[in-house]
Every structure is written in structure tokens, then in C-alpha cells.
Scaffold this motif. Structure first.
Motif, PDB file in Angstrom:
ATOM      1  N   GLY A  66       0.811  -1.217   0.000  1.00  0.00           N
ATOM      2  CA  GLY A  66       0.000   0.000   0.000  1.00  0.00           C
ATOM      3  C   GLY A  66       0.841   1.262   0.000  1.00  0.00           C
ATOM      4  N   ALA A  67       1.838   1.322   0.893  1.00  0.00           N
ATOM      5  CA  ALA A  67       2.700   2.506   0.980  1.00  0.00           C
ATOM      6  C   ALA A  67       3.550   2.659  -0.281  1.00  0.00           C
ATOM      7  N   GLY A  68       4.014   1.542  -0.838  1.00  0.00           N
ATOM      8  CA  GLY A  68       4.829   1.600  -2.059  1.00  0.00           C
ATOM      9  C   GLY A  68       4.055   2.146  -3.243  1.00  0.00           C
ATOM     10  N   LEU A  69       2.829   1.643  -3.438  1.00  0.00           N
ATOM     11  CA  LEU A  69       2.006   2.151  -4.534  1.00  0.00           C
ATOM     12  C   LEU A  69       1.692   3.627  -4.321  1.00  0.00           C
ATOM     13  N   ALA A  70       1.346   4.000  -3.091  1.00  0.00           N
ATOM     14  CA  ALA A  70       1.039   5.399  -2.796  1.00  0.00           C
ATOM     15  C   ALA A  70       2.229   6.299  -3.092  1.00  0.00           C
ATOM     16  N   GLY A  71       3.424   5.876  -2.676  1.00  0.00           N
ATOM     17  CA  GLY A  71       4.626   6.662  -2.947  1.00  0.00           C
ATOM     18  C   GLY A  71       4.864   6.847  -4.437  1.00  0.00           C
ATOM     19  N   ALA A  72       4.686   5.783  -5.213  1.00  0.00           N
ATOM     20  CA  ALA A  72       4.876   5.872  -6.669  1.00  0.00           C
ATOM     21  C   ALA A  72       3.859   6.814  -7.294  1.00  0.00           C
ATOM     22  N   VAL A  73       2.601   6.725  -6.867  1.00  0.00           N
ATOM     23  CA  VAL A  73       1.542   7.590  -7.412  1.00  0.00           C
ATOM     24  C   VAL A  73       1.810   9.050  -7.084  1.00  0.00           C
ATOM     25  N   ILE A  74       2.202   9.317  -5.839  1.00  0.00           N
ATOM     26  CA  ILE A  74       2.466  10.699  -5.429  1.00  0.00           C
ATOM     27  C   ILE A  74       3.646  11.273  -6.223  1.00  0.00           C
ATOM     28  N   LEU A  75       4.680  10.468  -6.420  1.00  0.00           N
ATOM     29  CA  LEU A  75       5.837  10.911  -7.202  1.00  0.00           C
ATOM     30  C   LEU A  75       5.423  11.256  -8.631  1.00  0.00           C
ATOM     31  N   VAL A  76       4.660  10.370  -9.275  1.00  0.00           N
ATOM     32  CA  VAL A  76       4.194  10.618 -10.644  1.00  0.00           C
ATOM     33  C   VAL A  76       3.307  11.862 -10.686  1.00  0.00           C
ATOM     34  N   ASP A  77       2.420  12.005  -9.707  1.00  0.00           N
ATOM     35  CA  ASP A  77       1.532  13.167  -9.664  1.00  0.00           C
ATOM     36  C   ASP A  77       2.321  14.468  -9.520  1.00  0.00           C
ATOM     37  N   LEU A  78       3.342  14.454  -8.678  1.00  0.00           N
ATOM     38  CA  LEU A  78       4.172  15.648  -8.510  1.00  0.00           C
ATOM     39  C   LEU A  78       4.955  15.975  -9.784  1.00  0.00           C
ATOM     40  N   LEU A  79       5.422  14.948 -10.479  1.00  0.00           N
ATOM     41  CA  LEU A  79       6.120  15.167 -11.754  1.00  0.00           C
ATOM     42  C   LEU A  79       5.162  15.747 -12.798  1.00  0.00           C
ATOM     43  N   ILE A  80       3.953  15.231 -12.841  1.00  0.00           N
ATOM     44  CA  ILE A  80       2.952  15.767 -13.767  1.00  0.00           C
ATOM     45  C   ILE A  80       2.663  17.227 -13.434  1.00  0.00           C
ATOM     46  N   ALA A  81       2.501  17.535 -12.149  1.00  0.00           N
ATOM     47  CA  ALA A  81       2.233  18.914 -11.736  1.00  0.00           C
ATOM     48  C   ALA A  81       3.395  19.838 -12.106  1.00  0.00           C
ATOM     49  N   ARG A  82       4.588  19.300 -12.097  1.00  0.00           N
ATOM     50  CA  ARG A  82       5.787  20.114 -12.386  1.00  0.00           C
ATOM     51  C   ARG A  82       5.963  20.386 -13.878  1.00  0.00           C
ATOM     52  N   PHE A  83       5.684  19.374 -14.710  1.00  0.00           N
ATOM     53  CA  PHE A  83       6.028  19.478 -16.125  1.00  0.00           C
ATOM     54  C   PHE A  83       4.838  19.609 -17.077  1.00  0.00           C
TER      55      PHE A  83
END
Length: 197
Positions: A66-83
Motif C-alpha cells: 500500500g505505501a509503495g504504490l502510494a509513494g509511486a503515485v504521489i511521485l508521478v503526480d508531482l512530476l505531472i504537476a511540475r512538467f
């Protein structure tokens, strides 16, 4: 006494900006209650044991999934928000309105309620009936506010498929509930504190 006439009822499209804070919360909790009831009835019609469905596993691996998937999703979401330009991932301001002025404890409550209710329906009931792929299509479709743009629609589909995958891997509904909770809670905190600063 006036007689009630169904012909006098008018349905009109309402924007999130038309709702005051109280109505927004009533709508949020009302839809989650409906989601929970539908999920519970569906699970019972499938003759699944609800107590067994919500039983905590003996091993803690479900926490890591659960924590691993959440971390990956948050990272991707932050990258999307950035670029990616903001208008390409706009949800109509719904998340902004839901989380912007809430205290941290209320963001946690909202995140927990949403994660339990939606995972009961989608992982506990729908995925049991039609599998993770079609469940993810249904999950993306009910998040209608994202359907105007392909990036958030694809992200919601991918998140749902990931939630379905970790549910299958762990055999515990708590893995997707934990992932869903962490994703919503962290994104809610980002919205809240980004605006406050």
C-alpha cells in the motif's frame, strides 16, 4: 395544504462553485455513504463474508504494498504537476474546494472515509465480479471530473489498476485502502499547504 407536483421539479447543472461549503461536504459524505451501501449490498449478494473481507492479514506485507504504490503515485503526480500545464490536469476545482480550507484532521477523515467506501465497492465487489481491468474503467468513469483531460483520466485508470493489482497480490483489501488513504491524504495536504503559503 399544497399538493406536491413532480412536474415542478427542475434539474439543472450545478458547478462546484455554486455549492457552499456545507453543501459540498453533504454531497461528498452522501455519495460516499451511497458508495458504501452499494458496495456492502453487492458484496453480500456475491455471498462474500464481510468480516473476512476486512480482516487484517497476519503478515505486514500489505502495508508495504500500500505505501509503495502510494509513494509511486504521489511521485508521478508531482512530476505531472511540475512538467504538465495546469489546464491539462484540471479537475474543475473540486479537490481544491474540498481540501483547501480543511484542518489536517478533517483531511485525514475525508481520506479515510473515501478510501474505505470506494475500495469496498471497487475492489471488494466490482473487481470480484469483473476483474481489475474493467473495474479500473468503471473507477475512471465515476471520477467524471477528470474525463475532460486524458492525463488525469489515464492517471486515475492506472491508479485503480494498481490498487486492483496490490489487492490481488496481498489478498487483503487493506492494501488498496492504505494506498488510497495515503494518496488522498498527502495530495490533500499538498493542496492545503500550497495555498496557505
Amino acid at each position: 395544504m399544497k399538493k406536491f407536483d413532480l412536474r415542478n421539479i427542475r434539474i439543472r447543472k450545478v458547478s462546484v462553485d455554486d455549492l457552499d461549503d456545507r453543501m459540498l461536504l453533504l454531497n461528498l459524505y452522501g455519495t460516499q455513504a451511497l458508495t458504501f451501501i452499494i458496495g456492502l449490498i453487492w458484496v453480500l449478494f456475491q455471498r462474500q463474508n464481510v468480516i473476512h473481507l476486512f480482516a487484517f492479514p497476519k503478515e505486514a506485507a500489505f502495508l508495504w504494498w500500500g505505501a509503495g504504490l502510494a509513494g509511486a503515485v504521489i511521485l508521478v503526480d508531482l512530476l505531472i504537476a511540475r512538467f504538465v500545464p495546469e489546464e491539462a490536469s484540471d479537475d474543475g476545482g473540486v479537490n481544491e474546494r474540498i481540501f483547501r480550507n480543511r484542518p489536517v484532521w478533517h483531511i485525514a477523515v475525508i481520506s479515510f472515509v473515501v478510501s474505505v467506501c470506494e475500495e469496498l465497492l471497487f475492489r471488494g465487489a466490482v473487481q470480484h465480479a469483473i476483474g481489475p481491468y474493467w473495474t479500473s474503467i468503471a473507477f475512471a468513469a465515476i471520477h467524471v471530473r477528470y474525463l475532460r483531460h486524458w492525463i488525469p483520466t489515464g492517471l486515475v485508470f492506472s491508479i485503480s489498476y494498481g490498487l486492483g493489482y496490490i489487492y490481488l497480490e496481498t489478498g487483503s483489501i487493506w492494501a488498496p485502502i492504505i494506498a488510497h488513504f495515503i494518496i488522498d491524504f498527502v495530495m490533500g495536504l499538498i493542496i492545503k499547504f500550497r495555498r496557505e503559503s
